[in-house]
Design an enzyme around this catalytic site. Structure first.
Site, PDB file in Angstrom:
ATOM      1  N   SER A 104     -16.358 -39.046   7.232  1.00  0.00           N
ATOM      2  CA  SER A 104     -16.405 -40.172   8.169  1.00  0.00           C
ATOM      3  C   SER A 104     -17.597 -39.980   9.082  1.00  0.00           C
ATOM      4  O   SER A 104     -18.050 -38.840   9.286  1.00  0.00           O
ATOM      5  CB  SER A 104     -15.121 -40.175   9.007  1.00  0.00           C
ATOM      6  OG  SER A 104     -15.251 -41.037  10.118  1.00  0.00           O
ATOM      7  N   TYR A 147      -7.775 -36.261  13.628  1.00  0.00           N
ATOM      8  CA  TYR A 147      -8.556 -36.880  12.545  1.00  0.00           C
ATOM      9  C   TYR A 147     -10.026 -36.459  12.651  1.00  0.00           C
ATOM     10  O   TYR A 147     -10.628 -36.008  11.671  1.00  0.00           O
ATOM     11  CB  TYR A 147      -8.435 -38.407  12.655  1.00  0.00           C
ATOM     12  CG  TYR A 147      -9.240 -39.191  11.645  1.00  0.00           C
ATOM     13  CD1 TYR A 147      -8.687 -39.524  10.411  1.00  0.00           C
ATOM     14  CD2 TYR A 147     -10.542 -39.615  11.909  1.00  0.00           C
ATOM     15  CE1 TYR A 147      -9.406 -40.261   9.483  1.00  0.00           C
ATOM     16  CE2 TYR A 147     -11.268 -40.340  10.984  1.00  0.00           C
ATOM     17  CZ  TYR A 147     -10.703 -40.668   9.769  1.00  0.00           C
ATOM     18  OH  TYR A 147     -11.429 -41.390   8.851  1.00  0.00           O
TER      19      TYR A 147
HETATM   20  N1  LIG Z   1     -11.540 -47.458   7.069  1.00  0.00           N
HETATM   21  C1  LIG Z   1     -12.411 -46.807   7.813  1.00  0.00           C
HETATM   22  O1  LIG Z   1     -12.897 -47.323   8.827  1.00  0.00           O
HETATM   23  C2  LIG Z   1     -12.857 -45.411   7.414  1.00  0.00           C
HETATM   24  C3  LIG Z   1     -13.983 -44.873   8.055  1.00  0.00           C
HETATM   25  C4  LIG Z   1     -14.383 -43.589   7.730  1.00  0.00           C
HETATM   26  C5  LIG Z   1     -13.696 -42.864   6.767  1.00  0.00           C
HETATM   27  N2  LIG Z   1     -12.611 -43.413   6.153  1.00  0.00           N
HETATM   28  C6  LIG Z   1     -11.907 -42.590   5.165  1.00  0.00           C
HETATM   29  O2  LIG Z   1     -11.805 -43.281   3.942  1.00  0.00           O
HETATM   30  C7  LIG Z   1     -10.647 -42.823   3.234  1.00  0.00           C
HETATM   31  C8  LIG Z   1      -9.849 -44.041   2.780  1.00  0.00           C
HETATM   32  O3  LIG Z   1      -9.408 -44.758   3.922  1.00  0.00           O
HETATM   33  P1  LIG Z   1      -9.050 -46.322   3.913  1.00  0.00           P
HETATM   34  O4  LIG Z   1      -9.655 -46.903   5.129  1.00  0.00           O
HETATM   35  O5  LIG Z   1      -9.332 -46.899   2.588  1.00  0.00           O
HETATM   36  O6  LIG Z   1      -7.472 -46.215   4.185  1.00  0.00           O
HETATM   37  P2  LIG Z   1      -6.198 -46.914   3.516  1.00  0.00           P
HETATM   38  O7  LIG Z   1      -6.481 -48.297   3.060  1.00  0.00           O
HETATM   39  O8  LIG Z   1      -5.095 -46.702   4.500  1.00  0.00           O
HETATM   40  O9  LIG Z   1      -5.941 -46.012   2.203  1.00  0.00           O
HETATM   41  C9  LIG Z   1      -5.492 -44.702   2.291  1.00  0.00           C
HETATM   42  C10 LIG Z   1      -4.999 -44.255   0.933  1.00  0.00           C
HETATM   43  O10 LIG Z   1      -4.618 -42.872   1.024  1.00  0.00           O
HETATM   44  C11 LIG Z   1      -3.317 -42.715   0.465  1.00  0.00           C
HETATM   45  N3  LIG Z   1      -2.702 -41.518   1.052  1.00  0.00           N
HETATM   46  C12 LIG Z   1      -2.417 -41.264   2.349  1.00  0.00           C
HETATM   47  N4  LIG Z   1      -1.866 -40.048   2.479  1.00  0.00           N
HETATM   48  C13 LIG Z   1      -1.831 -39.500   1.231  1.00  0.00           C
HETATM   49  C14 LIG Z   1      -1.377 -38.264   0.706  1.00  0.00           C
HETATM   50  N5  LIG Z   1      -0.827 -37.319   1.496  1.00  0.00           N
HETATM   51  N6  LIG Z   1      -1.511 -38.033  -0.608  1.00  0.00           N
HETATM   52  C15 LIG Z   1      -2.047 -38.967  -1.432  1.00  0.00           C
HETATM   53  N7  LIG Z   1      -2.482 -40.167  -0.999  1.00  0.00           N
HETATM   54  C16 LIG Z   1      -2.371 -40.427   0.323  1.00  0.00           C
HETATM   55  C17 LIG Z   1      -2.615 -44.043   0.764  1.00  0.00           C
HETATM   56  O11 LIG Z   1      -1.499 -44.311  -0.081  1.00  0.00           O
HETATM   57  P3  LIG Z   1      -0.005 -43.814   0.308  1.00  0.00           P
HETATM   58  O12 LIG Z   1       0.205 -44.171   1.736  1.00  0.00           O
HETATM   59  O13 LIG Z   1       0.911 -44.549  -0.639  1.00  0.00           O
HETATM   60  O14 LIG Z   1       0.022 -42.356   0.055  1.00  0.00           O
HETATM   61  C18 LIG Z   1      -3.760 -45.014   0.442  1.00  0.00           C
HETATM   62  O15 LIG Z   1      -3.858 -45.202  -0.947  1.00  0.00           O
HETATM   63  C19 LIG Z   1      -9.888 -41.900   4.196  1.00  0.00           C
HETATM   64  O16 LIG Z   1     -10.176 -40.560   3.910  1.00  0.00           O
HETATM   65  C20 LIG Z   1     -10.463 -42.278   5.544  1.00  0.00           C
HETATM   66  O17 LIG Z   1     -10.359 -41.237   6.481  1.00  0.00           O
HETATM   67  C21 LIG Z   1     -12.177 -44.670   6.449  1.00  0.00           C
END
Ligand SMILES: NC(=O)c1ccc[n+]([C@@H]2O[C@H](COP(=O)([O-])OP(=O)(O)OC[C@H]3O[C@@H](n4cnc5c(N)ncnc54)[C@H](OP(=O)(O)O)[C@@H]3O)[C@@H](O)[C@H]2O)c1
Length: 257
Positions: free
Chosen positions: A138, A151
């Site tokens: 991130s 986080y």
């Molecule tokens: N969105 C942003 O602004 C942003 C910015 C920087 C970095 N990121 C990073 O990008 C990545 C994806 O985030 P996103 O924004 O796409 O979030 P999201 O839409 O909430 O997706 C998160 C995914 O992770 C899964 N997950 C959560 N805990 C888990 C576990 N213990 N084991 C296996 N799967 C798990 C969730 O499914 P389940 O709940 O069913 O397990 C879901 O499929 C993350 O690492 C996040 O930190 C996001």
């Protein structure tokens, strides 16, 4: 590294960035397997996107990781790309009570989970002619946002671990890539931060994925789209200033700063 004709495993691929990346990779002719914890989300994804393979697996559970490894190797022995994407992001007030089990949840998923996945799949990936490990960190890996303290700490640690992993694997066939996204329009971004992020824009997931795949194919190993790049540069040239901005960013807009 060309991102076609690959077999890609994406943790946390049932929504947001992971699901968008998965569908984009399928469109390019790759075989893609996504994981997640919630069986109903996996079933919906499988119905909506029948070309995706889904496996239930929680990255915080070593037994799940071992089972996932066995299943992937028997069904998809050509696996050559691992994307550590699974994540949660909580809005945590440290002065409030939190159990010792619960307080480290982001570390367990984002850092320990990714490290364990790498360790489990490394021997297999080392046997492939060309492979990649993509760790999704991130922009907050470079400057913490105090409203999300655990986080931010986990992402900074994942960044450090990824640098070391890249150095240790430099003479191997594995490309170690870090994707440090900026704010992206997903449930994770809006979920617990609706008030703080009201009126703030975020990158569309498909734009992020397009830039990421282009960067991987161009050979870049630390991919920092949009605001993530600004955070990294500012953390070097004006660290106090940018940290103060992150302190403000986490505060609800109607609260006097
Ligand atoms: N969105 C942003 O602004 C942003 C910015 C920087 C970095 N990121 C990073 O990008 C990545 C994806 O985030 P996103 O924004 O796409 O979030 P999201 O839409 O909430 O997706 C998160 C995914 O992770 C899964 N997950 C959560 N805990 C888990 C576990 N213990 N084991 C296996 N799967 C798990 C969730 O499914 P389940 O709940 O069913 O397990 C879901 O499929 C993350 O690492 C996040 O930190 C996001």
């Amino acid at each position: 590294m060309k991102m076609t004709n690959r077999t890609v495993l994406i943790t946390g691929g049932t929504s947001g960035i992971g699901l968008t990346l998965a569908n984009s990779l399928v469109e390019r002719g790759n075989i893609v397997i996504v994981t997640g914890r919630d069986q109903s989300k996996l079933t919906s994804v499988s119905k909506a996107f029948p070309r995706l393979y889904v496996v239930r697996s929680d990255v915080t559970k070593p037994d799940d990781i071992r089972r996932l490894y066995e299943e992937i190797l028997s069904r998809f022995p050509k696996l050559d790309v691992l994307v550590n994407n699974a994540g949660i992001m909580r809005n945590l007030k440290l002065v409030e009570p939190h159990s010792l089990e619960d307080i480290t949840r982001e570390v367990d998923i984002l850092l320990t989970g990714a490290i364990r996945m790498v360790q489990q799949f490394l021997p297999h990936l080392l046997q492939r002619d060309e492979a990649a490990i993509v760790n999704v960190s991130s922009g907050l890996a470079f400057v913490p946002m105090p409203v999300s303290p655990v986080y931010s700490a986990a992402k900074a640690a994942l960044h450090a671990y990824t640098q070391s992993l890249r150095a240790q694997l430099s003479d191997t066939s594995i490309n170690v890539i870090e994707l440090a996204p900026p704010p992206v329009e997903t449930e994770l971004f809006r979920g617990e931060f609706a008030e703080e992020m009201k009126g703030r824009s975020a990158m569309a997931p498909d734009k992020l994925v397009k830039q990421t795949l282009a960067a991987i194919e161009a050979g870049r190993t630390e991919i920092r789209p949009g605001a993530a790049n600004i955070l990294k540069i500012a953390s070097r040239i004006a660290p106090d200033f940018i940290f103060k901005q992150m302190v403000k960013l986490g505060q609800p807009r109607n609260r006097p700063i």
